[in-house]
Scaffold this active site. Structure first.
Site, PDB file in Angstrom:
ATOM      1  N   ASP A   1      65.738  69.253  53.263  1.00  0.00           N
ATOM      2  CA  ASP A   1      65.079  70.345  52.541  1.00  0.00           C
ATOM      3  C   ASP A   1      63.572  70.173  52.661  1.00  0.00           C
ATOM      4  O   ASP A   1      63.053  69.078  52.446  1.00  0.00           O
ATOM      5  CB  ASP A   1      65.466  70.332  51.063  1.00  0.00           C
ATOM      6  CG  ASP A   1      66.891  70.816  50.841  1.00  0.00           C
ATOM      7  OD1 ASP A   1      67.470  71.393  51.781  1.00  0.00           O
ATOM      8  OD2 ASP A   1      67.421  70.620  49.735  1.00  0.00           O
TER       9      ASP A   1
ATOM     10  N   ASP B   1      77.590  80.477  51.399  1.00  0.00           N
ATOM     11  CA  ASP B   1      77.786  79.711  50.167  1.00  0.00           C
ATOM     12  C   ASP B   1      79.004  80.277  49.460  1.00  0.00           C
ATOM     13  O   ASP B   1      79.058  81.482  49.193  1.00  0.00           O
ATOM     14  CB  ASP B   1      76.567  79.833  49.248  1.00  0.00           C
ATOM     15  CG  ASP B   1      75.338  79.141  49.831  1.00  0.00           C
ATOM     16  OD1 ASP B   1      75.506  78.243  50.685  1.00  0.00           O
ATOM     17  OD2 ASP B   1      74.210  79.508  49.453  1.00  0.00           O
TER      18      ASP B   1
END
Lengths: 252, 193
Positions: free
Chosen positions: A11, A130
């Site tokens: 990230d 997701d």
């Protein structure tokens, strides 16, 4: 033999890796390029960089970072986060990214997947999905970093984006993410069976056994993890050696 | 060395330039006839779709120039397929330098063939110092079957051409620029031809 891929995910915020990472032998573990080089040397098969910043200004920083990563590492990498238009993708691919991953933008505008595949080829278009399971809804697709439930059933959505030209599905189970209790084998297996493109499993990795399970039982083509690798609870060479012993084809 | 990369807006040009840079080599990016003709060596990268790549080449008349080149030439990925005669992708006529057909994978395995696969039957100075079964990175949905011009193969699920050679034209279906140290060695080998 085509091998199963192990993919560390980083990230990125303002050009730096976000989660506190513990690496004694890396000069600056907050530097994505240093970390990426280290993972490449460790035998990671690919890397994913997710830009978790929001503003346009920060996005420019990310594109510069992508260029810096491409300059220094010699394995493929995917970049994602906040991509909503063909122009965004063009910048990232020209900077040297091999694939882009799109998520909410594909939900908002499925034609984007088709446009990207036509323009750049399916091989560089990963659709990130997701998904979350509840007894009432089954496995549903979620948008906006998992905050908004959509009407899409997960397997149907994976099929749809594949038909539109996605070359890979990155499937993250929100139920499993962060639990370290293992990947979501049922939905990963269902998606892997339903689509003709490779599926990357994400969310829930906590042990070597979990990786063997997702390859053997759910037929994932690749498996992704973040903190497990960053905190060195599991190291890529050990993991791959174990997988080989378990009869999973990996690159050693 | 005067190394030129053919510039026709191919997707992975930057990756190839960076791979060369890591080897300490500067390359010129050009679509100019004289620049390409006078190069010691030429690299022809490519990702994306065959018919649009051919359209880009034709728009620059490079479809006329490339088949006439005589120096060592290295086509990568789509750059390899474009050297062939015809592709099932968009039913496209290609450069026709190597008399071969490009076919779509017909398999119940996943397509694109994406990830690290092994090289076998290495038969070229291009693979000097590369061991049999070395891993390289692939991402493609179309392939060239094995032929007299095959200088290495991989298997998915049948053997196919991992690399080709015809006269001065060398080509690889995999991505040497993304294949770690082995890929760098293959690029170095090409530069040493």
């Amino acid at each position: 033999m085509l091998t199963k891929r192990i993919i560390p995910c980083l990230d990125i915020k303002n050009g730096r890796t976000v989660k506190g990472v513990r690496f004694e032998n890396i000069r600056d573990a907050g530097d994505p390029v240093e970390l990426a080089k280290w993972y490449a040397e460790q035998g990671a098969d690919e890397l994913v960089f997710l830009d978790i910043t929001a503003t346009n200004e920060e996005r420019k920083t990310f594109a510069e970072l992508v260029r810096d990563i491409a300059r220094h590492i010699d394995i493929p990498f995917t970049v994602g986060g906040g991509i909503s238009a063909v122009a965004d993708v063009e910048v990232l691919l020209q900077a040297g990214a091999d694939k882009v991953s799109i998520n909410s933008a594909a939900i908002q505008n499925p034609a984007l997947v088709e446009d990207l595949a036509k323009r750049f080829g399916s091989q560089c278009v990963t659709v990130a999905v997701d998904t979350k399971h509840t007894d009432a809804t089954g496995w549903k697709v979620y948008a906006r970093a998992g905050t908004v439930e959509t009407e899409h059933a997960t397997v149907d959505w994976a099929r749809k984006v594949t038909d539109l030209g996605a070359g890979e599905i990155l499937l993250t189970s929100m139920n499993n993410d962060g639990t370290k209790a293992g990947f979501a084998l049922d939905i990963t297996g269902a998606v892997a069976k339903a689509v003709s493109v490779p599926v990357v499993a994400s969310g829930g990795a906590g042990s070597k056994q979990h990786f063997a399970d997702v390859f053997h039982q759910a037929h994932a083509d690749a498996a992704l993890a973040a903190s497990l690798f960053h905190f060195r609870e599991l190291e890529v060479p050990d993991l791959k050696k174990y997988l080989k012993e378990q009869g999973v084809d990996v690159r050693l | 060395m005067n190394l030129v990369i053919v510039d026709y807006k191919a997707g992975n040009v930057q990756s190839v330039l960076f791979a060369l840079e890591r080897l300490g080599i500067q390359a010129k990016l050009s679509a100019d006839f004289e620049t390409i003709k006078s190069a010691d060596k030429v690299i022809f990268p490519g990702v994306g779709e065959a018919s649009s790549a051919m359209a880009q080449l034709k728009a620059r008349n490079l479809d006329k120039l490339l088949p006439t080149l005589e120096q060592p030439f290295f086509g990568v990925c789509l750059g390899m397929q474009l050297l062939c005669k015809h592709s099932e992708e968009g039913d496209t006529d290609l450069l026709g330098i190597i008399p071969l057909q490009v076919k779509r994978f017909q398999t119940n395995l996943k397509v694109p063939h994406m990830g690290w696969n092994q090289l076998e039957n290495l038969q070229s100075p291009l693979f000097e110092g590369i061991k049999e079964q070395e891993y390289v990175y692939y991402v493609h949905s179309y392939y060239v079957p094995n032929s007299d011009y095959t200088i290495a193969q991989s298997v998915y699920p049948e053997p196919f051409s991992a690399a080709l050679q015809y006269k001065n034209f060398y080509a690889a279906q995999f991505h040497p620029e993304k294949s770690g140290p082995a890929g760098s060695q293959i690029i170095k080998n090409f530069l040493a031809l």
